[in-house]
Every structure is written in C-alpha cells, then in structure tokens.
Design an enzyme around this catalytic site. Structure first.
Site, PDB file in Angstrom:
ATOM      1  N   GLN A   1       2.717  -9.835  13.148  1.00 49.74           N
ATOM      2  CA  GLN A   1       2.801  -8.590  13.926  1.00 49.74           C
ATOM      3  C   GLN A   1       1.431  -7.959  14.175  1.00 49.74           C
ATOM      4  O   GLN A   1       1.340  -6.903  14.780  1.00 49.74           O
ATOM      5  CB  GLN A   1       3.745  -7.591  13.263  1.00 49.74           C
TER       6      GLN A   1
ATOM      7  N   ARG B   1      -2.772   3.416   6.385  1.00 53.00           N
ATOM      8  CA  ARG B   1      -4.108   3.349   6.991  1.00 53.00           C
ATOM      9  C   ARG B   1      -4.964   4.567   6.656  1.00 53.00           C
ATOM     10  O   ARG B   1      -6.175   4.544   6.865  1.00 53.00           O
ATOM     11  CB  ARG B   1      -3.982   3.217   8.512  1.00 53.00           C
TER      12      ARG B   1
ATOM     13  N   ALA C   1       0.867  -1.196   0.000  1.00 56.02           N
ATOM     14  CA  ALA C   1       0.000   0.000   0.000  1.00 56.02           C
ATOM     15  C   ALA C   1       0.898   1.239   0.000  1.00 56.02           C
ATOM     16  O   ALA C   1       0.764   2.138   0.834  1.00 56.02           O
ATOM     17  CB  ALA C   1      -0.964  -0.011   1.186  1.00 56.02           C
TER      18      ALA C   1
ATOM     19  N   GLU D   1      10.437   7.333  10.447  1.00 53.68           N
ATOM     20  CA  GLU D   1      10.333   7.728  11.861  1.00 53.68           C
ATOM     21  C   GLU D   1       8.899   7.874  12.342  1.00 53.68           C
ATOM     22  O   GLU D   1       8.674   8.156  13.509  1.00 53.68           O
ATOM     23  CB  GLU D   1      11.096   9.040  12.097  1.00 53.68           C
ATOM     24  N   LYS D   2       7.915   7.685  11.460  1.00 58.95           N
ATOM     25  CA  LYS D   2       6.533   7.693  11.966  1.00 58.95           C
ATOM     26  C   LYS D   2       6.395   6.583  13.005  1.00 58.95           C
ATOM     27  O   LYS D   2       5.780   6.771  14.041  1.00 58.95           O
ATOM     28  CB  LYS D   2       5.511   7.505  10.845  1.00 58.95           C
TER      29      LYS D   2
ATOM     30  N   GLN E   1       9.332   1.594  16.757  1.00 56.23           N
ATOM     31  CA  GLN E   1       9.704   0.405  15.971  1.00 56.23           C
ATOM     32  C   GLN E   1      11.199   0.431  15.617  1.00 56.23           C
ATOM     33  O   GLN E   1      11.872  -0.605  15.617  1.00 56.23           O
ATOM     34  CB  GLN E   1       8.860   0.340  14.702  1.00 56.23           C
TER      35      GLN E   1
ATOM     36  N   HIS F   1       6.864   5.853   1.718  1.00 54.80           N
ATOM     37  CA  HIS F   1       7.695   4.691   1.361  1.00 54.80           C
ATOM     38  C   HIS F   1       8.674   5.052   0.240  1.00 54.80           C
ATOM     39  O   HIS F   1       9.838   4.647   0.260  1.00 54.80           O
ATOM     40  CB  HIS F   1       6.822   3.532   0.857  1.00 54.80           C
TER      41      HIS F   1
HETATM   42  O1  PAF Z   1       6.662  -0.598   9.345  1.00 57.18           O
HETATM   43  C1  PAF Z   1       6.197  -1.532   8.665  1.00 57.18           C
HETATM   44  O2  PAF Z   1       5.597  -1.334   7.614  1.00 57.18           O
HETATM   45  C2  PAF Z   1       6.368  -2.961   9.176  1.00 57.18           C
HETATM   46  O3  PAF Z   1       6.287  -3.017  10.553  1.00 57.18           O
HETATM   47  C3  PAF Z   1       7.659  -3.625   8.664  1.00 57.18           C
HETATM   48  C4  PAF Z   1       8.898  -2.937   9.224  1.00 57.18           C
HETATM   49  C5  PAF Z   1       7.693  -3.607   7.150  1.00 57.18           C
HETATM   50  C6  PAF Z   1       7.704  -5.089   9.122  1.00 57.18           C
HETATM   51  O4  PAF Z   1       6.616  -5.813   8.641  1.00 57.18           O
END
Ligand code: PAF
Length: 283
Positions: free
Chosen positions: A61, A187, A32, A148-149, A153, A37
């Site tokens: 996840q 999202r 998406a 960094e959003k 993570q 990205h």
């Molecule tokens: O940030 C994401 O989109 C996901 O958590 C990642 C790092 C691709 C792992 O599935």
C-alpha cells in the site's frame, strides 16, 4: 496475550473460537501503536469475545519507497501496549508469510477509490484492499474496527468487503486527538519539535471552518481552509476536498449532500498528515 506469526496458526486458532460460537473482533494496524489504536482495541474488547490485532507494515500500500522505509516499527512497545489493553491475539507476520507470492489482484474499488488519496497515491487503495482482504480471510472477524482519521479508507474497505462477499460488520470509530487537537497518527513522531508545534493548527482551522461554513458557500469554505493552513510557511495543503460521506464524491454546494465531510492532506516538511471534519449543520 498470544503472539501469532503464521497464517496457519491464526486460522486454526480463530476456527476453534468460531466453532465454540465466540465472536471475533479484528483491529488491523501497521503498528507504532498510539492511543488512537488502543481506542479501537477497547471498542473491539467491549463488543467481542476474542480480540485479534494485526501488526503489519503492508508494503503493497506504499507508493513511496521512502515512506515505507521510514515508517516507524516498534514491535516490542506495541506488544506491551496490546498486552495491557486486553487483546487476546497479536498477529505479527513477516512480509514473506503474508505474500509468499506477489499479490497481483486488482480490485474494482469503483469511484470511492478514485478521488483524494486514490488520485494522489496510485495503487495505495488496491494495496489496502489486498492486505485487508487477506486479514479478513485469515481471521474471519465478526466485526472489524477502523479509525475515521482515514475516512476514505473506510469507504474503500466497505466496497472491498461488498465485492468480495465478506460477511462482517465494519465499525468506524471516531478520530482520537492529542490534547492540543492534533489527530493521532503514527507519523506524528516524525515531526520536528517545531513542526509538532505548528501541526495542531490543521485541526484548529478545520474546527473553526464549521462556523465559517454556517454563513458561507462550500466553495468559499474550501478556499478559506486552504488559505489559512497555507498561511503557515511550514505547511502546504496537498488537497482539501469536501465530499459526500458515503460516496466520497466531491460536492459543490451544501445542498448537494446530506452529510458533508472535509478531508485534508497537509505536508509538513516530508511528513504527510491527514485529518477531516464533518459539517453536520449545512443542509
Ligand atoms: O490504516 C492502516 O493502518 C492500514 O491502512 C491498514 C488498514 C492496517 C492496512 O494495512
């Protein structure tokens, strides 16, 4: 651009590149794809010989079945965007390919994974660690790029890379925003037109809190942000924490950290949005 769907083909392709001394930049995504990205792909393109982008909605996840089921899947459009961005390899495996057996690994992610998203989404970060460790092992990147959003993570992935002994550079890239300030997110497409109009107020309030923070305590600033977001009947703050940018531990006073970051999660209907802001001038 080459679309690779198997782990063995990805491994052999990157092994050949590494044998020639080429550097590999990895951009892990769940598809998406949006301009956020693509900014990661651009950065990877400018710093590496070979750019690998993974597109995989990682089931381990998601701690909420509805979130997994409704996560947008747009493979054709993703491939067109990646082709245009100059990526060399799109790695798009099936779930069976990545998880031929259930992954039962439990990572010791420590304190960075215990708060905020870790507390609200049990198992989420362990799932992120599972998939990212697999992607690192398959593609042996010189560098890996994350937005960094998802501020926490990145800290969790750094910890995973350290305990697993991966030798690579983890590159944190700035949040990309829509012209009205809303942090780009896959999202966002799930917001109704009305929710989409209200959502940019999250970023606006975070931005305005910089000024409020300049002459108020950390505790007052937290409350100020929560009250302003919750004043919109469409929005509900799940948490707003101001944490130390390296340890992710909540802080109580501005003087307790050299780099404070405010991390917020907000529900708009059944869509959960996250955003964050750095408070650089509070020390
Ligand atoms: O940030 C994401 O989109 C996901 O958590 C990642 C790092 C691709 C792992 O599935």
């Amino acid at each position: 651009m080459k679309v690779i769907r198997t782990v063995s083909e990805l491994r052999s392709t990157v092994e050949k590149a590494r044998a020639k001394g080429l550097t590999i930049g990895l951009v892990p995504t769940m598809g998406a794809l949006h301009a956020g990205h693509i900014s990661l792909v651009d950065r990877a393109r400018s710093e590496n010989d070979v750019v690998v982008v993974s597109v995989f909605v990682n089931p381990t996840q998601f701690n909420n079945a509805n979130d997994l089921a409704t996560y947008p899947r747009t493979e054709e459009a993703d491939c067109a965007k990646l082709e245009a961005s100059g990526a060399d390899i799109a790695f798009i495996p099936t779930v069976k390919e990545v998880y031929p057996e259930p992954d039962t690994r439990q990572f010791d992610l420590g304190k960075v994974a215990e708060v905020m998203e870790g507390a609200m989404r049990p198992g989420h970060f362990n799932g992120v660690a599972q998939i990212v460790s697999k992607l690192f092992a398959y593609s042996q990147p010189t560098r890996a790029y994350f937005g960094e959003k998802d501020f926490q993570q990145i800290a969790v992935i750094r910890r995973m890379a350290e305990i697993e002994g991966f030798d690579l550079e983890i590159v944190a890239c700035p949040i990309m925003r829509e012209p009205d300030g809303l942090a780009m997110s896959s999202r966002n497409v799930r917001l109704t037109p009305h929710q989409r109009e209200v959502a940019p107020n999250i970023a606006r309030i975070l931005r305005e809190s910089l000024e409020y923070a300049a002459s108020n305590s950390l505790t007052a600033t937290k409350q100020w942000v929560v009250d302003r977001i919750n004043a919109y009947e469409e929005m509900e703050v799940e948490y707003y924490e101001i944490v130390d940018a390296s340890t992710m531990q909540p802080v109580s006073n501005w003087a307790d950290t050299e780099s404070a970051v405010g991390c917020v999660t907000v529900w708009l209907g059944d869509v959960r949005l996250i955003d964050n802001i750095k408070y650089p001038n509070q020390q």
